[in-house]
Design a protein around this motif. Sequence first.
Motif, mmCIF file in Angstrom:
data_model
loop_
_atom_site.group_PDB
_atom_site.id
_atom_site.type_symbol
_atom_site.label_atom_id
_atom_site.label_comp_id
_atom_site.label_asym_id
_atom_site.label_seq_id
_atom_site.Cartn_x
_atom_site.Cartn_y
_atom_site.Cartn_z
ATOM 1 N N TYR A 1 0.825 -1.212 0.000
ATOM 2 C CA TYR A 1 0.000 0.000 0.000
ATOM 3 C C TYR A 1 0.861 1.264 0.000
ATOM 4 O O TYR A 1 1.941 1.295 0.587
ATOM 5 C CB TYR A 1 -0.925 0.008 1.224
ATOM 6 N N LYS B 1 -2.223 10.143 10.803
ATOM 7 C CA LYS B 1 -3.133 10.938 9.973
ATOM 8 C C LYS B 1 -2.536 12.318 9.699
ATOM 9 O O LYS B 1 -2.620 12.840 8.582
ATOM 10 C CB LYS B 1 -4.494 11.072 10.660
ATOM 11 N N LYS C 1 -2.627 7.080 4.828
ATOM 12 C CA LYS C 1 -3.989 6.711 4.436
ATOM 13 C C LYS C 1 -4.435 5.369 4.995
ATOM 14 O O LYS C 1 -5.621 5.030 4.917
ATOM 15 C CB LYS C 1 -4.097 6.678 2.906
ATOM 16 N N ILE C 2 -3.497 4.601 5.527
ATOM 17 C CA ILE C 2 -3.821 3.299 6.120
ATOM 18 C C ILE C 2 -2.804 2.990 7.204
ATOM 19 O O ILE C 2 -1.622 3.321 7.082
ATOM 20 C CB ILE C 2 -3.847 2.185 5.049
ATOM 21 N N GLU D 1 -10.043 -5.880 2.009
ATOM 22 C CA GLU D 1 -10.075 -4.818 0.979
ATOM 23 C C GLU D 1 -11.388 -4.053 1.050
ATOM 24 O O GLU D 1 -11.409 -2.825 0.860
ATOM 25 C CB GLU D 1 -9.885 -5.426 -0.408
ATOM 26 N N ILE E 1 -11.136 -1.602 3.878
ATOM 27 C CA ILE E 1 -10.281 -0.464 3.524
ATOM 28 C C ILE E 1 -11.044 0.510 2.618
ATOM 29 O O ILE E 1 -11.028 1.736 2.820
ATOM 30 C CB ILE E 1 -8.986 -0.931 2.857
ATOM 31 N N LYS E 2 -11.761 -0.030 1.637
ATOM 32 C CA LYS E 2 -12.505 0.803 0.688
ATOM 33 C C LYS E 2 -13.632 1.568 1.348
ATOM 34 O O LYS E 2 -14.048 2.635 0.877
ATOM 35 C CB LYS E 2 -13.041 -0.062 -0.444
ATOM 36 N N SER E 3 -14.131 1.056 2.454
ATOM 37 C CA SER E 3 -15.231 1.735 3.148
ATOM 38 C C SER E 3 -14.802 3.091 3.716
ATOM 39 O O SER E 3 -15.657 3.908 4.090
ATOM 40 C CB SER E 3 -15.758 0.853 4.299
ATOM 41 N N TYR E 4 -13.487 3.359 3.760
ATOM 42 C CA TYR E 4 -12.986 4.650 4.258
ATOM 43 C C TYR E 4 -12.685 5.633 3.133
ATOM 44 O O TYR E 4 -12.284 6.754 3.406
ATOM 45 C CB TYR E 4 -11.729 4.426 5.101
ATOM 46 N N GLU E 5 -12.837 5.189 1.902
ATOM 47 C CA GLU E 5 -12.512 6.076 0.791
ATOM 48 C C GLU E 5 -13.626 7.067 0.517
ATOM 49 O O GLU E 5 -14.800 6.834 0.820
ATOM 50 C CB GLU E 5 -12.250 5.212 -0.484
#
Length: 314
Positions: A78, A141, A146-147, A307, A310-314
């Motif tokens: 990442y 942050k 980002k992760i 995954e 992770i995408k739920s935070y985009e």
Amino acid sequence: MKQKLYTWIEDYLFYPNTFQKLISFLLIPLTFVYMLIIFFKRAMAKEIHLGIPVISIGNIIVGGSGKTPVAIKLASRYENACVILRGYGRASKGLYVVSHNGKILEDVKTAGDEAMLLANSLPNTSVIVSENRVKAIQKAKELGCKIVFLDDGFSKYHIKKFDIVLRPKKEPTNIFCLPSGCYREPKGFYFNADIELKEGRDFHRVITFKKNGVETKLPSKLALITAISKPKRLLEFLPKDTKMISFPDHYSFTKEDIEAICEEYKGFSFITTGKDLVKLNKFKIKDLYLMDLDIKFDENIDFKIMEEYIKSYE
């Protein structure tokens, strides 16, 4: 003498003999108290949402199960990632940014051996050590990460996170929690993981031997110098007659230690782990080899649920 004591304690915790089992049973009342505290902490914890995906890589036994190499393997996939850990064995306290986007900002004494190994192994990642994981995540942050990958974070019930829990290749025969056994949390807590990865089934350790950064073959007369948990597990990767010189996990080697070892093992070549090498480099040991560790995931492992998280935070 000390080496024998550390080995005895690890045998007691993981694979006890008859006498050690007796001691384990005598300590069961203390184990029940310990377990009550664990259940209470989990029941009372209120999750904090920190607005960034947090992937915890943990285990429920004391000592190593491959958390650091698995963290390296996953974080390397990442961009703008940060690995956060407590920094066991470091000489400092508080929050330190060990590396920022690969630029190393602290030394091994301040960072600790695991954090320095992570910083050296992840040239595009940030590494932070802190006893307070919430403050460390907030700092990540601020740095633009980002992760976050949280090393040894399974027991941090108050943090909203995705839990990957590692299971050892060889299961302990002692099934009790501390102080009767090796489990930091009840064995049934494996079911609380989002993903459970067992060594030998879901991932394997891939070892290559290097000297001065170049892959090579090992000499026949060899001694292992290490300060990791359960050091005997390393011997399966080494020649049969390899001598083992072990110290407590995260031990800081001294000049006197190395001089004594070199004197006792004249004519030997030495080998060590990546975690130990960051502390041994300064002693300029002749004929020092590295056990370079990589992790290979089984091709059938499905990280799809991670995954999606992770995408739920985009």
